[in-house]
Scaffold this active site. Structure first.
Site, PDB file in Angstrom:
ATOM      1  N   LYS A  44       0.838  -1.205   0.000  1.00 22.52           N
ATOM      2  CA  LYS A  44       0.000   0.000   0.000  1.00 22.52           C
ATOM      3  C   LYS A  44       0.874   1.256   0.000  1.00 22.52           C
ATOM      4  CE  LYS A  44      -0.231  -0.485   5.028  1.00 22.52           C
ATOM      5  NZ  LYS A  44      -1.006  -1.060   6.144  1.00 22.52           N
ATOM      6  N   TYR A 262      17.326  28.880  10.122  1.00 23.40           N
ATOM      7  CA  TYR A 262      16.126  29.618  10.517  1.00 23.40           C
ATOM      8  C   TYR A 262      15.909  29.545  12.029  1.00 23.40           C
ATOM      9  CZ  TYR A 262      14.430  29.945   5.695  1.00 23.40           C
ATOM     10  OH  TYR A 262      14.271  30.235   4.365  1.00 23.40           O
TER      11      TYR A 262
HETATM   12  C1  LIG Z   1      -0.204  -2.087   6.746  1.00 25.03           C
HETATM   13  C2  LIG Z   1      -0.768  -3.404   7.089  1.00 25.03           C
HETATM   14  C3  LIG Z   1       0.054  -4.547   7.181  1.00 25.03           C
HETATM   15  C4  LIG Z   1       1.561  -4.474   7.083  1.00 25.03           C
HETATM   16  O1  LIG Z   1       2.089  -3.990   8.280  1.00 25.03           O
HETATM   17  P1  LIG Z   1       3.669  -3.871   8.558  1.00 25.03           P
HETATM   18  O2  LIG Z   1       3.729  -3.496   9.983  1.00 25.03           O
HETATM   19  O3  LIG Z   1       4.176  -2.814   7.658  1.00 25.03           O
HETATM   20  O4  LIG Z   1       4.263  -5.194   8.271  1.00 25.03           O
HETATM   21  C5  LIG Z   1      -0.555  -5.773   7.380  1.00 25.03           C
HETATM   22  N1  LIG Z   1      -1.893  -5.869   7.519  1.00 25.03           N
HETATM   23  C6  LIG Z   1      -2.719  -4.798   7.484  1.00 25.03           C
HETATM   24  C7  LIG Z   1      -4.171  -4.977   7.660  1.00 25.03           C
HETATM   25  C8  LIG Z   1      -2.174  -3.529   7.278  1.00 25.03           C
HETATM   26  O5  LIG Z   1      -2.990  -2.458   7.264  1.00 25.03           O
END
Ligand SMILES: *Cc1c(COP(=O)(O)O)cnc(C)c1O
Length: 370
Positions: A44, A262
């Site tokens: 994702k 800054y």
């Molecule tokens: C993002 C996500 C994962 C992966 O999680 P990581 O901690 O990056 O391994 C797995 N399952 C679901 C439902 C997620 O939303």
């Protein structure tokens, strides 16, 4: 399309170097940790900011056949990236009837998060394979306890629906001692009994490290593949896959009392040598790294002094022995990814997904076939 990271730069701009072979190696590591389970991959948010078009084929070439995304549009991109390689792609955020043509078109499998969605699927697309998500304690997405019990009491609600996977998600896997882990495991095990025969998936990256009880049939690692440390403070078998290399533009000497950047938030109390580096928050290096984060020149840590600007960062190079001239690279992240997250009071996930903003990305090549 793949450029060697040793190419000379066309302009003094920072580069984000993504090592596809290391991502493949981390994927194989997941498999080694859980030999009885299938290793999927969560890609994702553009593969955690690293570029789904490059990362997805590399994972597929390493043997990955199951991918997870949050949005239908991400699933479509993953399908394009696969370029004909076979894989199942699940969409976490659920079944939205308006997206049905897009799901069909790219052969994406929705993850059903409540019984009303199940009914919609039955009415509108009973032929579409899906997954069922049970919420066992996260209270975020998935069938809650009442809906879960209702479905277990009346499994006929699944008749003629092609459920390819049941899943749940751990809330505290990065803290192995939290009791919620065992409670979620117990709840999910009970659900699995009720839906015997359907492949079950519970663990994200940190869950995989909780041990074989948590593995079930399909694993869902994201962060581990990209070299993050799933449970900060505990040993991680995964290798860093992302590094920033940004050139020094100018080097100057500070006298005691001089300030940097800054807001004049850093004041030298002794003479210091500082290098101004061509990378900033427009590239995704968080402003919160100011006065706390650090880069590296060779093995030497070079602390970030003062605030991070949009395009520039000042680092203290007083302790660097080698001669430095403009153009010399300063590295960020790599094996320091979790310390950097700490310095900004965030987690590696958050700045990984933001790194794509302006960086020129360099992909170190993957191995083609497994
Ligand atoms: C993002 C996500 C994962 C992966 O999680 P990581 O901690 O990056 O391994 C797995 N399952 C679901 C439902 C997620 O939303």
């Amino acid at each position: 399309m793949t450029t060697s990271p040793t190419d000379t730069r066309a302009e003094p701009a920072p580069r984000l170097i993504i090592d596809l072979a290391t991502i493949q190696q981390n994927y194989r590591k997941v498999r080694d940790l859980a030999p009885g389970a299938e290793a999927g991959a969560v890609i994702k948010a553009n593969a955690y900011g690293l570029g789904a078009m490059e990362v997805v084929p590399a994972l597929a070439d390493a043997g990955c056949r199951t991918f997870y995304v949050a949005h239908t549009s991400e699933g479509r991109e993953a399908r394009t990236a696969l370029a004909g390689r076979p894989a199942d792609i699940y969409v976490f955020n659920g079944f939205w009837p308006a997206e049905l043509p897009a799901l069909r078109d790219a052969e994406l499998f929705p993850v059903i998060n409540e019984l009303a969605q199940l009914e919609q699927l039955r009415e509108q697309a009973p032929d579409l394979p899906c997954a069922l998500h049970f919420d066992t304690g996260m209270n975020r997405l998935g069938l809650g306890p009442e809906e879960t019990d209702a479905l277990i009491a009346n499994p006929a609600r699944l008749d003629a629906i092609d459920v390819r996977q049941i899943m749940s998600h751990l809330a505290c896997a990065d803290e192995p001692v939290y009791p919620l882990n065992a409670r979620q495991l117990e709840r999910f095990s009970r659900i699995r009994e009720a839906f015997h025969g359907i492949p079950a998936s519970l663990s994200n990256s940190a869950g995989i490290l909780l041990g074989p009880d948590y593995h079930f049939d399909v694993l869902r690692p994201g962060l581990a593949l990209f070299g993050g440390v799933p449970a900060p403070g505990y040993p991680s078998p995964f290798e860093p896959a992302v590094e920033i290399d940004a050139p020094i533009l100018q080097i100057r000497t500070l006298r005691p009392g001089d300030t940097v950047g800054y807001g004049a938030t850093f004041t030298a109390d002794t003479p210091r040598r500082i290098a101004t580096v061509a990378a900033g928050y427009a590239d995704g290096l968080l402003r919160a790294f100011g006065n706390g984060g650090f880069g590296r020149i060779g093995e030497t840590r070079v602390p970030i002094l003062g605030r991070v600007s949009m395009d520039l960062i000042g680092v203290d190079v007083t302790d660097v022995d080698s001669p430095l001239t403009p153009g010399h690279p300063v590295c960020f992240l790599g094996g320091d990814i979790e310390d950097m997250a700490d310095s900004a009071a965030t987690i590696s996930y958050e700045f990984l997904v933001r790194l794509g903003l302006r960086f020129h990305r360099i992909y170190k090549p993957a191995a083609r076939r497994r």
